[in-house]
Design an enzyme around this catalytic site. Structure first.
Site, short mmCIF file in Angstrom:
data_model
loop_
_atom_site.label_atom_id
_atom_site.label_comp_id
_atom_site.label_asym_id
_atom_site.label_seq_id
_atom_site.Cartn_x
_atom_site.Cartn_y
_atom_site.Cartn_z
N THR A 106 -1.47 -8.17 -0.05
CA THR A 106 -0.07 -7.72 -0.01
C THR A 106 0.73 -8.80 0.74
OG1 THR A 106 -0.29 -6.61 2.12
CG2 THR A 106 -0.74 -5.26 0.17
N LYS A 142 -3.29 -0.83 16.46
CA LYS A 142 -3.96 0.13 15.56
C LYS A 142 -5.02 0.93 16.32
CE LYS A 142 -1.74 -0.72 11.68
NZ LYS A 142 -0.96 0.29 10.95
N ASN A 175 2.42 4.81 6.97
CA ASN A 175 1.93 3.55 6.39
C ASN A 175 2.66 2.32 6.94
OD1 ASN A 175 0.89 1.74 4.06
ND2 ASN A 175 3.12 1.66 3.89
N TYR A 179 -2.00 -6.95 17.09
CA TYR A 179 -2.06 -6.01 15.96
C TYR A 179 -3.23 -5.05 16.10
CZ TYR A 179 -2.99 -4.41 11.18
OH TYR A 179 -3.24 -3.65 10.08
N LEU A 237 0.82 -1.21 0.00
CA LEU A 237 0.00 0.00 0.00
C LEU A 237 0.86 1.27 0.00
CD1 LEU A 237 -2.61 -1.32 2.54
CD2 LEU A 237 -3.18 -0.44 0.26
N ASP A 256 13.76 3.58 9.44
CA ASP A 256 13.36 2.37 10.16
C ASP A 256 12.62 2.81 11.42
OD1 ASP A 256 13.12 0.11 11.73
OD2 ASP A 256 15.10 -0.66 11.22
N1 LIG Z 1 -2.97 -5.42 3.69
C1 LIG Z 1 -4.06 -5.24 4.40
O1 LIG Z 1 -5.06 -5.97 4.26
C2 LIG Z 1 -4.13 -4.11 5.41
C3 LIG Z 1 -5.37 -3.86 6.01
C4 LIG Z 1 -5.48 -2.82 6.92
C5 LIG Z 1 -4.37 -2.07 7.22
N2 LIG Z 1 -3.17 -2.35 6.65
C6 LIG Z 1 -2.02 -1.52 7.01
O2 LIG Z 1 -1.44 -0.99 5.84
C7 LIG Z 1 -0.06 -0.70 6.07
C8 LIG Z 1 0.75 -1.25 4.92
O3 LIG Z 1 0.53 -2.64 4.85
P1 LIG Z 1 0.74 -3.51 3.53
O4 LIG Z 1 -0.44 -4.38 3.43
O5 LIG Z 1 1.12 -2.67 2.40
O6 LIG Z 1 1.96 -4.41 4.02
P2 LIG Z 1 3.37 -4.80 3.38
O7 LIG Z 1 3.24 -5.04 1.92
O8 LIG Z 1 3.90 -5.86 4.27
O9 LIG Z 1 4.22 -3.46 3.57
C9 LIG Z 1 4.60 -3.02 4.85
C10 LIG Z 1 5.65 -1.95 4.69
O10 LIG Z 1 6.04 -1.51 6.00
C11 LIG Z 1 7.46 -1.58 6.09
N3 LIG Z 1 7.91 -1.75 7.45
C12 LIG Z 1 7.64 -2.75 8.33
N4 LIG Z 1 8.31 -2.54 9.48
C13 LIG Z 1 9.00 -1.39 9.32
C14 LIG Z 1 9.90 -0.65 10.14
N5 LIG Z 1 10.25 -1.06 11.36
N6 LIG Z 1 10.42 0.49 9.65
C15 LIG Z 1 10.11 0.92 8.41
N7 LIG Z 1 9.31 0.26 7.57
C16 LIG Z 1 8.76 -0.89 8.04
C17 LIG Z 1 7.83 -2.76 5.20
O11 LIG Z 1 9.21 -2.73 4.87
P3 LIG Z 1 10.00 -4.09 4.39
O12 LIG Z 1 9.66 -4.30 2.95
O13 LIG Z 1 11.42 -3.73 4.63
O14 LIG Z 1 9.50 -5.20 5.26
C18 LIG Z 1 6.93 -2.47 4.00
O15 LIG Z 1 7.47 -1.44 3.22
C19 LIG Z 1 0.27 -1.29 7.44
O16 LIG Z 1 0.29 -0.27 8.40
C20 LIG Z 1 -0.90 -2.25 7.69
O17 LIG Z 1 -1.15 -2.40 9.07
C21 LIG Z 1 -3.02 -3.35 5.75
#
Ligand SMILES: NC(=O)c1ccc[n+]([C@@H]2O[C@H](COP(=O)([O-])OP(=O)(O)OC[C@H]3O[C@@H](n4cnc5c(N)ncnc54)[C@H](OP(=O)(O)O)[C@@H]3O)[C@@H](O)[C@H]2O)c1
Length: 241
Positions: A199, A168, A88, A164, A16, A61
């Site tokens: 994702t 949030k 994000n 989790y 995202l 980070d």
């Molecule tokens: N996917 C869903 O269904 C969903 C639903 C509701 C909310 N969300 C929220 O949407 C956001 C993005 O999720 P996503 O689905 O896009 O997940 P994702 O594809 O796993 O991406 C997560 C991102 O966060 C980065 N990250 C994790 N820990 C970090 C840290 N300590 N410092 C800096 N960056 C860090 C990851 O970096 P790396 O690549 O280095 O790991 C990656 O760039 C999150 O906050 C999640 O809670 C997601």
């Protein structure tokens, strides 16, 4: 919003975050791509630049206070402004409330809560220079206490993601309190729920695309002056806290 806007998206190397960065770059914005891993970050910036995006990498980070402070200094020196912060980056996980491993919960809080708050605090002085700054905290409807109070609601199926979910919920509280604090400075702060998006976060099991999920994040990042603050939204409208 006539001037060229500058946005920092944390965790923008994939999922995202990447899609949000791509969409805001398409609007002609300068996109600062936060990534904790330099190689993954470089790769994402290269992909954005292939699309003619004005994209730049910053190492960030959430678990590393030194990297957060250095990123804030770097953005100040290189760009001198920040109009929008999209918080994000985040990690998932958890167990049932009765079985939640506390070490795992602390780690979820370390990144999702303390990391997000630390990034926001570090970039606030820069956001305060913008005439119309916005902060978008990426959250989830799973964190809604109102919805979870209804035993028939579908989100009660996700009880095993307790750590989790609570992280949030804490971020939603940060959204509301910070929004009230920053109201006199005309900085709008809102929480976005992207829905269940395919994702790496859920090993691709989500049922929505990143394009669909990023829609509400982009909308809250580009709010007009009469837009809301202290709210929790998905793309259909307000979500109950
Ligand atoms: N996917 C869903 O269904 C969903 C639903 C509701 C909310 N969300 C929220 O949407 C956001 C993005 O999720 P996503 O689905 O896009 O997940 P994702 O594809 O796993 O991406 C997560 C991102 O966060 C980065 N990250 C994790 N820990 C970090 C840290 N300590 N410092 C800096 N960056 C860090 C990851 O970096 P790396 O690549 O280095 O790991 C990656 O760039 C999150 O906050 C999640 O809670 C997601």
């Amino acid at each position: 919003m006539n001037e060229k806007m500058t946005v920092l998206v944390t965790g923008a190397n994939k999922g995202l975050g990447y899609e949000t960065a791509r969409r805001l770059a398409e609007l002609g914005w300068t996109v600062v791509t936060g990534a904790r891993d330099p190689e993954r970050g470089k790769d994402a910036v290269a992909r954005l630049r292939e699309r003619r995006a004005d994209a730049h990498l910053v190492h960030l980070d959430l678990n590393d206070a030194v990297s957060i402070a250095a990123a804030a200094r770097e953005v100040t020196q290189r760009f001198g402004r920040l109009d929008v912060l999209v918080n994000n980056a985040g990690i998932g996980g958890g167990q049932l409330p009765s079985q939640q491993d506390l070490a795992a919960m602390r780690s979820l809080f370390e990144t999702n809560v303390y990391g997000t708050i630390a990034v926001t605090q570090a970039f606030l002085p820069l956001l305060e220079r913008s005439p119309a700054a916005r902060i978008v905290n990426v959250s989830t409807t799973l964190a809604s206490l109102s919805l979870a109070s209804d035993p028939t609601h579908r989100i009660t199926q996700w009880n095993e993601l307790f750590g989790y979910t609570v992280s949030k919920a804490a971020i939603n509280s940060f959204t509301v309190r910070l929004a009230h604090e920053l109201r006199p400075k005309r900085i709008k702060v809102n929480s976005a729920c992207p829905g269940y998006v395919a994702t790496d976060f859920n090993q691709g099991r989500g049922v929505r695309t990143v394009e669909q999920g990023a829609e509400i994040i982009v909308r809250l990042a580009t709010l007009p002056d009469d837009g809301p603050t202290a709210g929790f939204f998905d793309e259909r409208g307000r979500v109950e806290w």
